[in-house]
Design a protein around this motif. Structure first.
Motif, mmCIF file in Angstrom:
data_model
loop_
_atom_site.group_PDB
_atom_site.id
_atom_site.type_symbol
_atom_site.label_atom_id
_atom_site.label_comp_id
_atom_site.label_asym_id
_atom_site.label_seq_id
_atom_site.Cartn_x
_atom_site.Cartn_y
_atom_site.Cartn_z
ATOM 1 N N SER A 1 0.813 -1.214 0.000
ATOM 2 C CA SER A 1 0.000 0.000 0.000
ATOM 3 C C SER A 1 0.850 1.268 0.000
ATOM 4 N N CYS B 1 -7.872 10.276 -7.797
ATOM 5 C CA CYS B 1 -6.783 10.383 -8.787
ATOM 6 C C CYS B 1 -7.291 11.226 -9.947
ATOM 7 N N GLY C 1 -3.611 2.364 -1.310
ATOM 8 C CA GLY C 1 -2.645 3.440 -1.505
ATOM 9 C C GLY C 1 -2.651 4.020 -2.905
ATOM 10 N N GLY D 1 1.400 4.294 -2.538
ATOM 11 C CA GLY D 1 0.715 5.588 -2.516
ATOM 12 C C GLY D 1 1.618 6.742 -2.125
ATOM 13 N N ARG E 1 4.318 10.069 -4.839
ATOM 14 C CA ARG E 1 3.425 11.175 -5.183
ATOM 15 C C ARG E 1 3.681 11.784 -6.563
ATOM 16 N N THR F 1 -5.046 5.085 -4.517
ATOM 17 C CA THR F 1 -5.949 6.244 -4.578
ATOM 18 C C THR F 1 -5.284 7.531 -4.101
ATOM 19 N N GLN F 2 -4.077 7.440 -3.560
ATOM 20 C CA GLN F 2 -3.361 8.628 -3.101
ATOM 21 C C GLN F 2 -2.451 9.211 -4.180
ATOM 22 N N LEU F 3 -2.424 8.566 -5.348
ATOM 23 C CA LEU F 3 -1.529 9.006 -6.424
ATOM 24 C C LEU F 3 -2.196 10.127 -7.222
#
Length: 556
Positions: free
Chosen positions: A87, A138, A111, A90, A93, A113-115
């Motif tokens: 995870s 995203c 994780g 992510g 960045r 979805t944090q990109l």
């Protein structure tokens, strides 16, 4: 044991502070097997912006230390045997391209979805059943490929206005049972492939995706048999018109309030269309850019490219076309075109990691052409500005030049062809475009040949785009290239510079205004076929060149 003697490439990248690293194929797979995984030293290369580990079935996991590679923009981990992804991915960045295709993934880490910078996600050919909630975060996603999995539904938040850049959604060969009416919120959607799923209905709201040009719902057992027949006929325009009609009927059944609300919305849309139409009419009066497509059937001697079956494991995708009417003779027109091509390579093509463009003078091409692969020792090419040499020799020369440049300029970054050398690392065969005399005229992603080099006197250009990502990627890049050529041609026609004013002319200068000032481009279709002559793709097709640029007109 993590034996660094197994990994000289890692040491070289560290010492020379390089930005790219590629491990691909059987030789690297054997090292991974001996080492029990990737060397931990790889996670110390914090300057990396491109990392590829592919075709290594011994690779079953990625260590959490991957999070240390915070400068990564492209992470290619395809055709391995990965069972999970940590995870902490992510934390990358800066990541723009994530390719996890053809592995053994049953779940994706939240994780992902944090990109926030991610624009391309490929998780095809796995065993996924669900996608993580939160993909709508995203917001820069433009291409998603989830084909060949076991996915039954899209996440609830997937149909979101936040994904206002999502243009390509490929989800064929899954078990998706429903496409929500909220799909209309994906306003930038151009291509949608949901073939071979378990859909029974196609929502009428799909017709509100105004940019949608290509859809595929084949292989779904639809309850509306007329629609199913249309779907199997692949009539995109007809399907959307039919859905639009169903939407109107549905409005009548939903009551006056809903009907009134939707009519109000429709009225607003019609007003916007009228306003846009008026603006378009004004632009047309100010000399629209025109691209005229010449159909392959109208050209009996049309050029055809045969694609060898061997390219499928190296760089499988190719689209080509011929462009006439491009004025390269006036002033700095040629220089502007070459600069624009370089910018496309750096941006849309991801520094050639996603796709590569090559241009040729049609008059210097010996047809027919074959897109093939050759061992590095057998591939001979007259690279731009160089004598003929094998690919091995060319790579060696470029590497020596890169090393010398680093010493002279006392910096780690290199320019020109030198920055693309890592893209071939570990490849046993190299792709190439070969003419009828057996000469290599293109060696993607490195160079094309001096033999077919374009000049100011070039009147017809043969354009090629190759990619290891997807056919749609090639088409998108070619679309962008032709639009840019139309813009440049219009600029040249309006400014009427003197031919040869940049000192690169091939003959005497002409006075301004003496040459043709029309900016119209003619794009001739080119077919690519397999070795048996079966059609693979023709470019451009009716679903291509669907630009949203208001002052561009495509005439079929």
């Amino acid at each position: 044991m993590d034996d660094m003697e197994l990994w000289p490439e890692i040491e070289k990248v560290a010492i020379e502070k390089r930005r790219e690293l590629v491990f691909q194929g059987a030789a690297f797979d054997e090292r991974i097997s001996l080492n029990g995984g990737l060397s931990s030293a790889i996670y110390t290369l914090k300057l990396l912006n491109y990392l590829e580990v592919s075709q290594c079935p011994s690779l079953t996991e990625i260590h959490e230390d991957i999070q240390r590679l915070t400068n990564l923009q492209s992470l290619i981990l395809c055709r391995n045997k990965l069972a999970s992804i940590p995870s902490v991915v992510g934390q990358l960045r800066s990541l723009k391209v994530l390719d996890l295709s053809a592995n053994n993934l049953s779940v994706l880490p939240e994780g992902i979805t944090q990109l926030k910078e991610l624009n391309t996600l490929n998780v095809s050919c796995n065993i996924l059943e669900v996608l993580p909630d939160g993909l709508s975060q995203c917001t820069r996603l433009s291409t998603i490929n989830i084909s060949k999995n076991n996915i039954t539904a899209f996440p609830a938040d997937f149909y979101s206005e936040k994904l206002d850049l999502l243009s390509t959604l490929v989800a064929y060969d899954n078990s998706i049972e429903q496409l929500s009416g909220d799909v209309h919120k994906l306003a930038a959607l151009k291509m949608l492939d949901l073939s071979n799923n378990k859909l029974k209905e196609i929502p009428p709201e799909l017709s509100d995706c105004s940019k949608l040009k290509e859809i595929n719902f084949k292989g779904n057992k639809l309850s509306d048999k007329r629609l199913e027949k249309m779907v199997n006929g692949c009539q995109t325009k007809s399907i959307l018109e039919y859905l639009r009609g169903k939407g109107k009927g549905k409005q009548g059944d939903e009551g006056a309030d809903a009907d009134g609300g939707r009519k109000a919305d429709k009225g607003k849309r019609q007003q916007r269309k009228k306003k846009d139409k008026g603006a378009e009419d004004e632009v047309e009066e100010l000399n629209k850019m025109v691209v005229r497509v010449l159909h392959v059937s109208d050209t009996p001697t049309a050029l055809t490219v045969t694609v060898s079956s061997e390219v499928k494991d190296v760089r499988p995708y190719l689209v080509c076309c011929i462009v006439r009417g491009m004025n390269l003779k006036s002033g700095n027109a040629l220089k502007r075109f070459l600069v624009a091509q370089t910018k496309l390579h750096d941006d849309l093509c991801g520094k050639r990691t996603i796709a590569t463009i090559a241009t040729h003078d049609v008059q210097l091409i010996k047809a027919p052409l074959v897109y093939d692969v050759k061992p590095p020792t057998q591939l001979k090419v007259v690279s731009l500005g160089r004598k003929e040499m094998t690919a091995v020799e060319l790579i060696r020369h470029l590497q020596l030049e890169a090393d010398e440049l680093r010493k002279q300029k006392k910096r780690q970054n290199v320019t020109g062809l030198h920055k693309y050398l890592q893209l071939l690392q570990g490849k046993e065969m190299y792709p190439c475009l070969v003419d009828s005399e057996g000469h290599v005229i293109s060696f993607p992603p490195i160079t094309n040949s001096e033999k077919t080099k374009i000049k100011k006197t070039t009147k017809e250009l043969f354009l090629e785009v190759t990619s290891a990502a997807s056919l749609q990627t090639c088409k998108d890049v070619m679309d962008a290239l032709i639009v840019k050529m139309a813009e440049l041609n219009k600029f040249t026609a309006e400014h009427r510079e003197e031919a040869g004013s940049d000192g690169e002319g091939d003959g005497p200068q002409e006075p301004a205004g003496s040459s043709e000032t029309s900016s119209e481009l003619i794009v001739q279709q080119v077919r690519t076929v397999d070795q048996d002559g079966n059609l693979k793709v023709v470019y451009p097709s009716k679903t291509d060149l669907c630009s949203t640029i208001s002052n561009l007109t495509v005439v079929w």
